[in-house]
Design an enzyme around this catalytic site. Structure first.
Site, PDB file in Angstrom:
ATOM      1  N   ASP A   1       0.173   3.554   6.218  1.00 57.09           N
ATOM      2  CA  ASP A   1       1.260   3.674   4.144  1.00 57.09           C
ATOM      3  C   ASP A   1       0.367   4.978   4.026  1.00 57.09           C
ATOM      4  O   ASP A   1       1.735   5.226   2.992  1.00 57.09           O
ATOM      5  CB  ASP A   1      -0.054   2.171   3.935  1.00 57.09           C
ATOM      6  CG  ASP A   1       0.666   1.451   4.434  1.00 57.09           C
ATOM      7  OD1 ASP A   1       1.704   1.091   4.392  1.00 57.09           O
ATOM      8  OD2 ASP A   1      -0.155   0.304   4.981  1.00 57.09           O
TER       9      ASP A   1
ATOM     10  N   GLN B   1       0.710  -1.303  -0.013  1.00 55.07           N
ATOM     11  CA  GLN B   1       0.498   0.233  -0.124  1.00 55.07           C
ATOM     12  C   GLN B   1       1.129   1.254  -0.273  1.00 55.07           C
ATOM     13  O   GLN B   1       0.764   2.290  -0.734  1.00 55.07           O
ATOM     14  CB  GLN B   1      -0.715  -0.124   1.212  1.00 55.07           C
ATOM     15  CG  GLN B   1      -1.336   0.703   1.190  1.00 55.07           C
ATOM     16  CD  GLN B   1      -2.611   1.263   2.649  1.00 55.07           C
ATOM     17  OE1 GLN B   1      -2.979   2.491   2.497  1.00 55.07           O
ATOM     18  NE2 GLN B   1      -2.982   0.083   3.400  1.00 55.07           N
TER      19      GLN B   1
ATOM     20  N   GLY C   1      -7.705  20.309  21.677  1.00 54.77           N
ATOM     21  CA  GLY C   1      -7.676  21.229  20.329  1.00 54.77           C
ATOM     22  C   GLY C   1      -7.544  23.121  21.385  1.00 54.77           C
ATOM     23  O   GLY C   1      -8.736  22.595  22.720  1.00 54.77           O
ATOM     24  N   GLY C   2      -8.076  23.902  20.718  1.00 55.30           N
ATOM     25  CA  GLY C   2      -9.006  24.850  21.386  1.00 55.30           C
ATOM     26  C   GLY C   2      -9.993  24.974  21.898  1.00 55.30           C
ATOM     27  O   GLY C   2     -10.473  26.009  22.074  1.00 55.30           O
TER      28      GLY C   2
ATOM     29  N   GLU D   1       1.557  -1.137   8.059  1.00 51.20           N
ATOM     30  CA  GLU D   1       0.523  -0.193   8.657  1.00 51.20           C
ATOM     31  C   GLU D   1       0.314   0.089  10.080  1.00 51.20           C
ATOM     32  O   GLU D   1       0.671   0.715  10.369  1.00 51.20           O
ATOM     33  CB  GLU D   1      -1.064  -0.193   7.835  1.00 51.20           C
ATOM     34  CG  GLU D   1      -1.741   0.859   8.466  1.00 51.20           C
ATOM     35  CD  GLU D   1      -1.755   2.188   8.251  1.00 51.20           C
ATOM     36  OE1 GLU D   1      -1.411   2.039   7.029  1.00 51.20           O
ATOM     37  OE2 GLU D   1      -1.720   3.331   8.570  1.00 51.20           O
TER      38      GLU D   1
HETATM   39  N1  CAO Z   1      12.084 -10.093  -9.320  1.00 46.64           N
HETATM   40  C1  CAO Z   1      12.745 -10.918  -8.635  1.00 46.64           C
HETATM   41  N2  CAO Z   1      12.650 -10.889  -7.302  1.00 46.64           N
HETATM   42  C2  CAO Z   1      11.796  -9.545  -6.530  1.00 46.64           C
HETATM   43  C3  CAO Z   1      11.414  -8.428  -7.962  1.00 46.64           C
HETATM   44  C4  CAO Z   1      11.196  -9.633  -8.940  1.00 46.64           C
HETATM   45  N3  CAO Z   1      10.597  -8.080 -10.081  1.00 46.64           N
HETATM   46  N4  CAO Z   1      10.233  -7.976  -6.750  1.00 46.64           N
HETATM   47  C5  CAO Z   1      10.591  -8.046  -5.361  1.00 46.64           C
HETATM   48  N5  CAO Z   1      11.334  -8.479  -5.380  1.00 46.64           N
HETATM   49  C6  CAO Z   1      12.640 -10.004  -4.224  1.00 46.64           C
HETATM   50  C7  CAO Z   1      13.212  -8.960  -3.598  1.00 46.64           C
HETATM   51  O1  CAO Z   1      14.494  -8.685  -4.020  1.00 46.64           O
HETATM   52  C8  CAO Z   1      13.339  -9.745  -1.822  1.00 46.64           C
HETATM   53  O2  CAO Z   1      14.023 -10.760  -2.394  1.00 46.64           O
HETATM   54  P1  CAO Z   1      15.201 -10.839  -1.239  1.00 46.64           P
HETATM   55  O3  CAO Z   1      14.456 -10.950   0.863  1.00 46.64           O
HETATM   56  O4  CAO Z   1      16.056 -12.036  -1.206  1.00 46.64           O
HETATM   57  O5  CAO Z   1      16.608 -10.069  -0.973  1.00 46.64           O
HETATM   58  C9  CAO Z   1      11.889 -10.212  -2.052  1.00 46.64           C
HETATM   59  O6  CAO Z   1      11.483 -10.534  -3.415  1.00 46.64           O
HETATM   60  C10 CAO Z   1      10.646  -9.706  -1.023  1.00 46.64           C
HETATM   61  O7  CAO Z   1      10.927  -8.430  -1.061  1.00 46.64           O
HETATM   62  P2  CAO Z   1      10.212  -7.818   0.833  1.00 46.64           P
HETATM   63  O8  CAO Z   1      11.016  -8.526   1.771  1.00 46.64           O
HETATM   64  O9  CAO Z   1      10.295  -5.987   0.702  1.00 46.64           O
HETATM   65  O10 CAO Z   1       8.843  -8.436   1.008  1.00 46.64           O
HETATM   66  P3  CAO Z   1       8.002  -9.279   2.106  1.00 46.64           P
HETATM   67  O11 CAO Z   1       6.576  -9.494   1.356  1.00 46.64           O
HETATM   68  O12 CAO Z   1       8.921  -9.952   2.305  1.00 46.64           O
HETATM   69  O13 CAO Z   1       7.885  -7.609   2.953  1.00 46.64           O
HETATM   70  C11 CAO Z   1       6.878  -5.522   3.709  1.00 46.64           C
HETATM   71  C12 CAO Z   1       7.182  -7.015   2.872  1.00 46.64           C
HETATM   72  C13 CAO Z   1       6.063  -4.564   3.422  1.00 46.64           C
HETATM   73  C14 CAO Z   1       7.129  -5.987   5.285  1.00 46.64           C
HETATM   74  C15 CAO Z   1       8.461  -5.428   3.479  1.00 46.64           C
HETATM   75  O14 CAO Z   1       8.471  -4.673   1.416  1.00 46.64           O
HETATM   76  C16 CAO Z   1       8.545  -3.808   4.327  1.00 46.64           C
HETATM   77  O15 CAO Z   1       8.727  -3.445   5.120  1.00 46.64           O
HETATM   78  N6  CAO Z   1       8.561  -2.691   3.260  1.00 46.64           N
HETATM   79  C17 CAO Z   1       8.836  -1.367   3.769  1.00 46.64           C
HETATM   80  C18 CAO Z   1       8.034  -0.637   4.781  1.00 46.64           C
HETATM   81  C19 CAO Z   1       6.877  -0.352   3.548  1.00 46.64           C
HETATM   82  O16 CAO Z   1       6.246  -0.470   2.518  1.00 46.64           O
HETATM   83  N7  CAO Z   1       5.545  -1.180   4.271  1.00 46.64           N
HETATM   84  C20 CAO Z   1       4.250  -0.648   4.333  1.00 46.64           C
HETATM   85  C21 CAO Z   1       3.651  -2.235   3.279  1.00 46.64           C
HETATM   86  S1  CAO Z   1       1.639  -1.489   2.895  1.00 46.64           S
HETATM   87  O17 CAO Z   1       1.220  -2.023   4.399  1.00 46.64           O
END
Ligand code: CAO
Length: 425
Positions: free
Chosen positions: A167, A16, A246-247, A138
């Site tokens: 988010d 998101q 607030g105020g 979030e």
């Molecule tokens: N081709 C190949 N690999 C890909 C890719 C693509 N096109 N797109 C993503 N990947 C891979 C990434 O390289 C990563 O691999 P490694 O861990 O091996 O390096 C993997 O996919 C997963 O990425 P991720 O760790 O970001 O995804 P997740 O689902 O485990 O975590 C989230 C999701 C949201 C918790 C995490 O991305 C995060 O903390 N983001 C920052 C904070 C944020 O924006 N949070 C809000 C999310 S909305 O509620």
């Protein structure tokens, strides 16, 4: 012509927070190229599915006005394609877990080597410090950014809010950072790193609660109804229920029908300059001159009792009648509108704040349009892309792949199936 026409966004966002940012950039006219993993795509495509086989509302409502290319960025050819995209685009936006982009081989140093004009914009859960490596969603941000500890009622637990301040709020913060960096690049010719941490974004939105934390050191917070109830304050900004804090004191009060309608309520503000009007409306004309009520400071220890009296009156009217009576008197109030009421509100349809969008897999659905209106750059909301819908188009039109080179990418396993837009329709 759109404000950001000609600006190319390499959109590496998912879920998101990041997608809300790139959707705004798309609405302002940028060409948003969303890179997704072949066969999988953004995880939200398949989350909270309501129409089997179709992209979910979670995905479609966050990814309008974008093109989708599927690309395995861990495959050698995929990395080459990504390098070409980095050279071609103006802004890279990502919200991977910390370190994911580095592990792909695209460190900030490498990106600068490839394209010194590149603006690299990231959302992370936390800024540098003890939690910088954490994955964050979030509600984690709401809890760590000060919102949950200050939301809810005094005698209840910390509470998260439905507004996605972690988010979508951070997506907005990042969007502002990107626009600022683009503006600076006009003068310097250089890109830069833009970072928005979700904890920081939430704390920014809870600014007034840090204000109160410091005021608390000087004595009880008199604008909180807790004060009038004689309940002692602790050492941290408390949860204040529906106090405005607030105020101008305010509270949510019941309206006619509250026994059966969970949204038959109105937010009522006892705006000091129209106190005499408030007294007349609620049937307490004697409070206009009574020294116990006549001034705002005198009323501070009676906030709860005053809203009990307001409620005695509002319970005799429906929430829209309250608004109709109070608005002409400059008494600010807001009916509690349900999502159903908002979805059906004609004025929001007219301004494009609520839009109906058609989708080849799921048919028409409602979405929130662009909440920011530019007079010279009107927004046309177009449906979210199917997974990989524009892969071939981007490889050829944006990156100039043709002939054998294009064939080589196709057979490399770097890109997924490439559904044609016409087939999708
Ligand atoms: N081709 C190949 N690999 C890909 C890719 C693509 N096109 N797109 C993503 N990947 C891979 C990434 O390289 C990563 O691999 P490694 O861990 O091996 O390096 C993997 O996919 C997963 O990425 P991720 O760790 O970001 O995804 P997740 O689902 O485990 O975590 C989230 C999701 C949201 C918790 C995490 O991305 C995060 O903390 N983001 C920052 C904070 C944020 O924006 N949070 C809000 C999310 S909305 O509620």
């Amino acid at each position: 012509m759109k404000a950001l026409e000609g600006v190319k966004i390499l959109d590496f966002t998912h879920v998101q927070s990041g997608p809300t940012c790139t959707q705004l950039l798309g609405w302002f006219g940028a060409d948003v190229i969303k890179v997704e993993r072949p066969g999988v795509g953004d995880a939200t495509r398949q989350q909270l599915v309501d129409v089997p086989g179709a992209d979910s509302l979670y995905f479609t409502m966050l990814n309008h006005n974008k093109r989708s290319i599927t690309l395995n960025t861990k495959n050698e050819t995929g990395k080459e394609v990504l390098e070409r995209l980095v050279k071609e685009c103006d802004v890279l936006v990502e919200n991977f877990a910390p370190g994911a982009l580095d592990r792909m081989g695209f460190t900030w140093e490498r990106i600068q080597e490839l394209n010194p004009r590149m603006i690299m914009a990231s959302i992370k859960g936390f800024g540098p410090g003890p939690y910088e490596d954490c994955k964050v969603y979030e509600n984690v941000a709401q809890c760590t950014g000060g919102s949950a500890s200050t939301t809810g009622f005094l005698d209840g637990p910390p509470t998260v809010t439905g507004a996605q301040i972690g988010d979508s709020g951070t997506g907005l913060h990042l969007c502002l950072g990107i626009m600022t960096a683009l503006f600076q690049r006009e003068k310097t010719g250089r890109g830069q790193k833009v970072m928005a941490a979700m904890q920081d974004g939430v704390l920014n939105l809870c600014r007034v609660k840090l204000r109160d934390q410091q005021r608390l050191a000087k004595g009880p917070l008199q604008e909180y109804s807790q004060f009038g109830k004689g309940i002692e304050f602790g050492d941290a900004t408390p949860r204040a229920g529906n106090d405005s804090g607030g105020g101008q004191p305010g509270w949510i009060v019941k309206c006619k029908g509250w026994e059966t309608d969970p949204n038959a309520y109105v937010y009522f503000i006892t705006q000091a300059p129209v106190w005499d009007k408030v007294c007349e409306v609620i049937g307490k004309p004697e409070w206009v001159t009574d020294p116990e009520y006549a001034t705002a400071p005198a009323r501070l220890d009676k906030i709860a009792a005053i809203f009990d009296a307001v409620e005695e009156w509002t319970k005799t009217k429906d929430k829209f009648e309250v608004m109709d009576i109070c608005n002409p008197l400059n008494i600010p109030c807001g009916p509690i509108l349900s999502m159903k009421e908002l979805a059906e509100e004609p004025s929001l349809r007219e301004t494009g704040t609520i839009v109906e969008v058609d989708h080849p897999e799921r048919g028409p659905y409602l979405s929130v349009g662009c909440p920011i209106k530019l007079s010279d750059s009107p927004v046309d909301v177009t449906r979210s892309p199917l997974l990989g819908e524009h892969t071939e188009e981007i490889l050829t039109d944006v990156l100039g792949y043709t002939g054998d080179e294009l064939e080589a990418v196709k057979v490399s396993g770097a890109v997924g199936d490439m559904p044609k837009a016409e087939a999708a329709e």
